[in-house]
Design a protein around this motif. Structure first.
Motif, PDB file in Angstrom:
ATOM      1  N   GLN A 198       0.909  -1.238  -0.095  1.00  0.00           N
ATOM      2  CA  GLN A 198      -0.114   0.268   0.429  1.00  0.00           C
ATOM      3  C   GLN A 198       1.080   1.826   0.044  1.00  0.00           C
TER       4      GLN A 198
ATOM      5  N   TRP B  35      -1.317  -3.167  11.207  1.00  0.00           N
ATOM      6  CA  TRP B  35      -2.801  -2.572  10.748  1.00  0.00           C
ATOM      7  C   TRP B  35      -4.100  -3.690  10.123  1.00  0.00           C
ATOM      8  N   MET B  36      -5.024  -3.513  10.379  1.00  0.00           N
ATOM      9  CA  MET B  36      -5.768  -3.899   9.746  1.00  0.00           C
ATOM     10  C   MET B  36      -7.111  -3.435  10.098  1.00  0.00           C
ATOM     11  N   ARG B  37      -7.933  -3.110   8.783  1.00  0.00           N
ATOM     12  CA  ARG B  37      -9.155  -1.652   8.014  1.00  0.00           C
ATOM     13  C   ARG B  37      -9.861  -0.827   9.475  1.00  0.00           C
TER      14      ARG B  37
ATOM     15  N   PRO C 287      -7.929   0.179  12.445  1.00  0.00           N
ATOM     16  CA  PRO C 287      -7.394  -0.088  13.420  1.00  0.00           C
ATOM     17  C   PRO C 287      -7.603   0.383  14.575  1.00  0.00           C
TER      18      PRO C 287
ATOM     19  N   PHE D 166      -6.048  -3.637   3.148  1.00  0.00           N
ATOM     20  CA  PHE D 166      -6.565  -3.423   4.497  1.00  0.00           C
ATOM     21  C   PHE D 166      -6.035  -3.717   5.456  1.00  0.00           C
ATOM     22  N   GLY D 167      -4.511  -3.016   5.184  1.00  0.00           N
ATOM     23  CA  GLY D 167      -3.907  -2.882   6.135  1.00  0.00           C
ATOM     24  C   GLY D 167      -2.400  -3.111   6.563  1.00  0.00           C
TER      25      GLY D 167
ATOM     26  N   TYR E  43     -13.924   8.259  12.011  1.00  0.00           N
ATOM     27  CA  TYR E  43     -12.261   7.590  11.846  1.00  0.00           C
ATOM     28  C   TYR E  43     -11.541   9.495  11.115  1.00  0.00           C
TER      29      TYR E  43
ATOM     30  N   ALA F 258      -1.532   4.697   0.856  1.00  0.00           N
ATOM     31  CA  ALA F 258      -2.396   3.436   0.998  1.00  0.00           C
ATOM     32  C   ALA F 258      -3.907   3.716   2.508  1.00  0.00           C
ATOM     33  N   GLY F 259      -3.461   4.405   3.590  1.00  0.00           N
ATOM     34  CA  GLY F 259      -3.817   4.006   4.978  1.00  0.00           C
ATOM     35  C   GLY F 259      -4.715   4.633   5.143  1.00  0.00           C
ATOM     36  N   GLY F 260      -4.275   4.515   6.436  1.00  0.00           N
ATOM     37  CA  GLY F 260      -5.035   5.792   7.800  1.00  0.00           C
ATOM     38  C   GLY F 260      -6.570   6.444   6.628  1.00  0.00           C
TER      39      GLY F 260
HETATM   40 MO1  MOS Z   1      -5.578   0.798   6.910  1.00  0.00          MO
HETATM   41  S1  MOS Z   1      -5.685   0.040   8.066  1.00  0.00           S
HETATM   42  O1  MOS Z   1      -4.583   2.263   7.967  1.00  0.00           O
HETATM   43  O2  MOS Z   1      -4.485   0.541   5.678  1.00  0.00           O
END
Ligand code: MOS
Length: 701
Positions: free
Chosen positions: A206, A345-347, A349, A237-238, A436, A502-504
């Protein structure tokens, strides 16, 4: 090729994915598809003890197997720089930190021969008794210095004990959530190749730029040596986020050792111990309120696990810091290091398990006060973030709750539990709020005009299936005032410069800032008569200063989730015929891909509520249901009608695009909405996930 497209402005239109044709015709190349002349294959030899030492490895016999080129292990692996990430510090000693940890990598000319040799390799261990089972009273629980991602471990405002002692109504309950695995469809895979003094790693990540940085430090490479590519990623998904995952480290080690391109792809069972999972949580919620349901005290405490390799601390209780008004508010976390794989991390978190605790406790408070659960949440709305006291940049939770109640037909609801039976089904409905964080991180992007009126935008973004590439194309086209077909957005290349991953839920918010700014600058230069040379005219923007100069606000996306359930009176099977999510997520760049993301998030919430649970065998510290037959993820047959709606959420305090991000809020609160609906259907409170058939109808299961 046909696709729907709009002339500018494109933002707000449901453009289909710009790479959709490539994906459905197999033209899109994923990390494991990359082919190279002379490509060879690495296969992990996993530890078969949960704790101890490797005494010996029978390397000689393995090297004699057909097709085997080399074996990497603790005695011949390159020495790594310790970057504080034990999951990547591979083959640096003889310690075994958990079941399934790599003790060797067999490199052979075909994946089949590598696997055959890896599975036959003899390894002798000195086993030690392990400590693998998480429990909320584990003596090893301690307060970490911070919780992810560098949030304070404890927050305290007012006097919770005094407020609870004086409260008219008190809810005091414990909630449990299990370990869960991300299970993206595309497994983790990395192909590494040295050529002309540079190392290229194609990997399913990601965060191409972040992975390049972590690998550069780990292998002590000269800056600019490493290039990480992730053009297409089949779900994340993290656990495909920061830092690199072990497959990438192993591929780099192996390519360096054998001087050929090497691919390491993890099998589904290998993903369970090696790439991360969501920690189990044990949460305690204490709510104090006036008789009419106004909160006077909120306390949210959480216990989690981590591994011996890395301290990864889920931010479970941060959900309560921003959600409902309370003059007395305390949140606290503890974690215990066990002989288990490292969580990651998982979606959503923290927010996903934490919202199960608080939004379930709010339902118990609504029952105790005799106040409708939507009304209870409205009564505890606030314009300032409860823990910090900071104003929200925008907070349209109340609009989400009201619009959701209207669409769902909430006004008709009879509040009594276990009062609706139709044939073999108890029926009920439930609600939960959601938030979120809406964060933005510094990113660099380049916009190039080519002769003939075409444009290329480059940014080290990643599209993990979300539609981010498409949204960026729309934003760039509007900024350039050209049709979307004139713009090509290139992503997934660390050489494009620093960029958020691609996170958070931060991707589009972060990437769009420099993309839009660079495009505006380029359009201005062209309009002022600057010529476009054959190699193109490029504007570059780095958003670091602009991001740092923003005013102090608490920035969040908000939402409300409504669920209808039917519970089989005999078996306890829970069905979810209807889910509704109403969201305030800033500007919606593309309603088609945004809606799809939220449907995906809500489906993951449903899956969390009813099905997903990673089962650890305490004797071995091994997740035994490490495949998609035994680890149940919701499928089409489990999902009823899912409706997504948006309320207007203009917010000038975010970023130039007004984007809040919506990758994760779809899962937040959904498990609580379903659990609350199961209580409404059956009269049995659900304080532990997943809501198995036995738990649905038998108290205390
Ligand atoms: Mo998401 S768990 O911040 O990729």
């Amino acid at each position: 090729m046909t696709r729907t497209w709009q002339a500018a402005p494109s933002v707000g239109h449901p453009l289909t994915r710009v790479e959709g044709l490539d994906k459905v015709t197999g033209q899109a190349r994923y990390a494991g598809d990359v082919d190279r002349r002379g490509l060879v294959h690495g296969w992990v030899v996993p530890a078969t003890i949960p704790r101890g030492r490797v005494l010996s490895l029978d390397v000689e016999a393995t090297l004699a197997m057909p097709g085997v080129l080399a074996v990497l292990h603790q005695d011949n692996a390159p020495r790594l720089t310790d970057i504080g990430e034990g999951t990547l510090f591979l083959f640096q000693g003889d310690r075994v930190a958990h079941w399934g940890a790599p003790v060797a990598l067999v490199i052979a000319d075909t994946p089949e021969r590598a696997r055959e040799a890896a599975e036959r390799m003899r390894v002798d261990y000195l086993a030690e008794p392990p400590d693998t089972v998480f429990r909320p009273d584990h003596p090893g629980l301690y307060r970490p210095e911070h919780v992810n991602p560098r949030n304070p471990t404890v927050t305290e405002k007012g006097d919770v004990e005094a407020a609870l002692a004086g409260a008219a109504v008190v809810v005091d309950a414990e909630y449990r959530t299990p370990a869960q695995h991300n299970n993206a469809m595309e497994p983790h895979s990395a192909t590494a190749e040295w050529a002309d003094g540079r190392l290229t790693v194609h990997t399913s990540t990601q965060y191409a730029y972040g992975v390049a940085q972590s690998l550069t430090k780990l292998f002590d490479l000269a800056p600019g040596t490493l290039r990480v590519l992730s053009e297409h990623v089949g779900g994340g998904f993290g656990n495909k986020g920061m830092p690199a995952r072990p497959d990438a480290v192993l591929a780099v080690m192996a390519a360096t050792l054998v001087g050929r391109p090497v691919r390491v792809t993890l099998t589904r069972p290998q993903l369970f111990p090696l790439t991360g999972y969501r920690t189990p949580t044990a949460q305690r919620l204490r709510l104090g309120a006036t008789a009419d349901g106004r909160l006077v005290a909120v306390e949210h405490t959480a216990a989690m696990q981590t591994s011996r390799l890395a301290e990864f601390t889920e931010q479970t209780a941060i959900y309560a810091r921003a959600m409902y008004a309370a003059d007395n508010l305390r949140t606290d976390h503890r974690v215990v290091a066990l002989d288990v794989p490292t969580p990651r991390w998982m979606r959503a978190p923290g927010e996903a398990p934490g919202s199960f605790g608080l939004e379930s406790a709010m339902d118990e408070l609504a029952e105790a006060c005799g106040v409708d659960p939507v009304e209870l949440r409205l009564r505890n709305d606030t314009s300032h973030e409860p823990a910090s006291g900071q104003p929200f940049s925008s907070r349209r939770l109340a609009e989400c709750l009201r619009e959701g109640a209207r669409r769902f037909g909430w006004a008709e609801r009879d509040p009594r539990p276990a009062a609706r039976r139709e044939a073999r089904w108890w029926r009920g409905t439930g609600v939960a709020g959601a938030h979120y964080p809406a964060r933005t991180a510094p990113t660099t992007a380049h916009a190039t005009a080519l002769p003939g009126g075409r444009y290329v935008v480059r940014v080290a973004a990643t599209d993990i299936g979300t539609g981010a590439r498409t949204a960026l194309t729309q934003l760039a086209a509007d900024a350039l005032e050209v049709p979307v077909d004139a713009v090509r957005v290139e992503i997934g290349d660390s050489d494009f410069g620093p960029a958020m991953g691609a996170g958070g839920s931060m991707g589009t918010a972060s990437w769009s800032w420099p993309v839009v700014t660079a495009c505006h600058d380029l359009a201005r230069r062209i309009a002022s008569g600057e010529p476009v040379p054959p190699e193109g005219l490029t504007s570059t923007f780095d958003s670091t200063e602009a991001v740092g100069a923003r005013a102090e606000f608490s920035r969040y996306a908000f939402g409300a989730h409504f669920a209808e359930v039917a519970v089989d009176v005999a078996t306890g099977e829970v069905r979810v015929p209807r889910l509704l999510g109403v969201y305030a997520v800033g500007r919606v760049v593309n309603p088609l891909t945004a809606t799809s993301q939220l449907i995906g998030g809500m489906t993951m919430g449903l899956s969390t509520a009813l099905l997903e649970e990673s089962t650890l065998d305490g004797r071995f510290g091994d997740f035994v249901n490490h495949n998609l037959a035994d680890y149940h993820v919701a499928t089409n047959a489990d999902v009823g009608a899912i409706e997504v709606a948006f309320v207007d959420d203009p917010d000038d305090e975010l970023n130039p695009s007004g984007v809040k991000g919506l990758g994760e809020i779809g899962i937040v609160g959904v498990p609580a909405a379903i659990a609350n609906a199961v209580w409404h259907a059956t009269g049995v409170r659900q304080r532990e996930l997943p809501i198995s058939p036995a738990r649905a109808i038998i108290s205390g299961q």
